[in-house]
Design a protein around this motif. Structure first.
Motif, PDB file in Angstrom:
ATOM      1  N   HIS A 238     -75.755  -8.033 -26.556  1.00 28.67           N
ATOM      2  CA  HIS A 238     -76.258  -8.635 -27.788  1.00 28.67           C
ATOM      3  C   HIS A 238     -75.319  -9.767 -28.218  1.00 28.67           C
ATOM      4  O   HIS A 238     -74.406  -9.547 -29.039  1.00 28.67           O
ATOM      5  CB  HIS A 238     -76.375  -7.579 -28.890  1.00 28.67           C
ATOM      6  N   ARG A 240     -73.634 -12.787 -30.089  1.00 23.54           N
ATOM      7  CA  ARG A 240     -73.644 -13.307 -31.459  1.00 23.54           C
ATOM      8  C   ARG A 240     -72.331 -14.084 -31.662  1.00 23.54           C
ATOM      9  O   ARG A 240     -71.365 -13.881 -30.922  1.00 23.54           O
ATOM     10  CB  ARG A 240     -73.784 -12.185 -32.481  1.00 23.54           C
ATOM     11  N   THR A 242     -68.804 -14.898 -32.396  1.00 20.57           N
ATOM     12  CA  THR A 242     -67.666 -13.987 -32.516  1.00 20.57           C
ATOM     13  C   THR A 242     -66.370 -14.779 -32.491  1.00 20.57           C
ATOM     14  O   THR A 242     -66.237 -15.738 -31.714  1.00 20.57           O
ATOM     15  CB  THR A 242     -67.669 -12.968 -31.353  1.00 20.57           C
ATOM     16  N   SER A 277     -70.141 -17.474 -28.442  1.00 15.49           N
ATOM     17  CA  SER A 277     -71.338 -16.639 -28.486  1.00 15.49           C
ATOM     18  C   SER A 277     -71.258 -15.594 -27.377  1.00 15.49           C
ATOM     19  O   SER A 277     -71.302 -15.926 -26.193  1.00 15.49           O
ATOM     20  CB  SER A 277     -72.593 -17.511 -28.309  1.00 15.49           C
ATOM     21  N   ASP A 279     -71.339 -10.892 -26.619  1.00 14.12           N
ATOM     22  CA  ASP A 279     -71.368  -9.520 -27.115  1.00 14.12           C
ATOM     23  C   ASP A 279     -69.912  -9.102 -27.332  1.00 14.12           C
ATOM     24  O   ASP A 279     -69.140  -9.015 -26.367  1.00 14.12           O
ATOM     25  CB  ASP A 279     -72.041  -8.600 -26.089  1.00 14.12           C
TER      26      ASP A 279
END
Length: 385
Positions: A238, A240, A242, A277, A279
């Motif tokens: 997933h 996102r 970070t 970007s 997980d």
């Protein structure tokens, strides 16, 4: 017979018929015009000079006229072919129309052939794209693909692409079977490992010698399960935004027991806000594996440095140790599964770097190993996007 082939054969035939009809019409008109002019001339001559009738009749019967290449009386008097073309405009119009129609049909045939060739090329391109992306392959037996200049090429491409698709399907099946076997092995190890761990705890001090081997076997079992999930696509990622510094610090915190044991320091300078970007959990796992390899191969009392750079294309992380670096043999095989290298760590299973590479590459990141110019080995990770 294929409809497209019939169409390509029919148009040239029609063009030839039109041209032939126009040529025959012009030849007939030319003969009729000559007869009319000669007949009119003879009639007018006899009407004006009746005494010349016998000579004219004899000359016509003999048919021995002067050659058209030799100028005659009319040419000497200044007559030209256009002076005898009165009333023939319709014939020129018909002949011109026939020639125009034939040219249009010929041009239409050429355009249709070009369009048909372009359509066949597009079908071949679509077939290759379907093979590249893994979509179902369509048979090239429709829309004229079985005839024409591209028929043999289309047939060979179809055979090759079909063979490649079957090979790809077989490889995917073998990979899934291998992943399932890995998962089965890992699950089979889980129960006896749990029993051994409980037995070691019950044995007290006598079971302390079993702690390290059991920890290694437990790590191997967890790595096998993770690889099986990666191979079958069952590991959800997933991505996102970070913070990169947070990821590096989390990985370093998890390695604190190892760094204390080996006496190696992790140097992670505080960064400005750098976001990637990814997980966060699995990316931290990948960075942890890379850091762990550096710590295990760094001399006691040395420092593993972390360097971060950013440009318009990617964000780069360099993890550098002060060890002996990588041998040329290791560099080419370092990320292979179960490859431990020439100088493996005491608890190495040969899976950590392979897992790190797959976790990163599935998130639009790349990793490679190299020897640093100033000495030691280093891992270079690039996050794109």
């Amino acid at each position: 017979m294929n409809r497209s082939l019939l169409r390509r054969m029919a148009f040239p035939a029609v063009c030839l018929l039109v041209f032939s009809a126009a040529a025959a019409l012009l030849a007939f008109w030319y003969a009729a015009r000559q007869l009319a002019l000669l007949d009119g001339f003879c009639t007018a001559l006899i009407a004006r000079a009746p005494e010349s009738a016998d000579a004219v009749y004899a000359l016509v019967k003999e048919g021995s006229f002067a050659s058209a290449a030799v100028p005659g009386v009319l040419a000497a008097l200044g007559y030209r072919p256009r002076d005898f073309a009165a009333g023939t405009g319709w014939l020129y119009a018909v002949a011109g129309g026939g020639l125009s129609l034939g040219g249009a049909l010929l041009g239409g045939t050429w355009l249709l052939s070009r369009r048909d060739a372009a359509r066949q090329r597009q079908r071949l391109i679509e077939l290759l794209e379907a093979a590249r992306t893994g979509r179902p392959l369509t048979l090239l037996t429709e829309d004229g693909m079985t005839e024409g200049s591209y028929a043999r090429l289309a047939d060979e491409i179809q055979k090759t692409v079909t063979e490649l698709a079957l090979t790809r399907e077989a490889a995917v099946t073998a990979r899934d079977r291998f992943a399932q076997n890995l998962a089965n092995i890992a699950h089979q190890l889980k129960t006896p490992l749990t029993a051994l761990s409980l037995a070691a705890q019950s044995a007290g001090a006598a079971g302390d010698s079993m702690a390290a081997p059991l920890a290694r076997l437990t790590g191997l079992e967890e790595s096998l399960l993770l690889l099986a999930r990666l191979d079958t696509g069952a590991l959800p990622l997933h991505p996102r935004p970070t913070d990169l510094y947070t990821l590096l610090m989390m990985a370093a915190d998890n390695l604190e027991p190892l760094t204390e044991t080996t006496g190696v320091t992790l140097d992670i300078p505080e960064l400005e806000a750098v976001t990637v970007s990814c997980d966060p959990d699995w990316t931290m796992e990948a960075l942890l594996n890379l850091m762990k390899n550096c710590v295990e191969h760094a001399p006691a009392g040395s420092t593993v440095h972390c360097i971060c750079r950013r440009n318009a294309l990617y964000t780069e992380v360099i993890l550098r140790d002060a060890g002996d670096g990588f041998s040329q043999k290791d560099l080419s095989r370092l990320f292979e599964r179960f490859y431990c290298g020439e100088h493996p760590g005491p608890h190495s299973t040969g899976l950590g770097l392979a897992i790190a590479k797959e976790l990163l590459e599935r998130q639009n990141a790349l990793v490679h190993a190299e020897n640093a110019p100033e000495g030691g080995g280093q891992f270079v990770v690039r996050f794109y996007g």
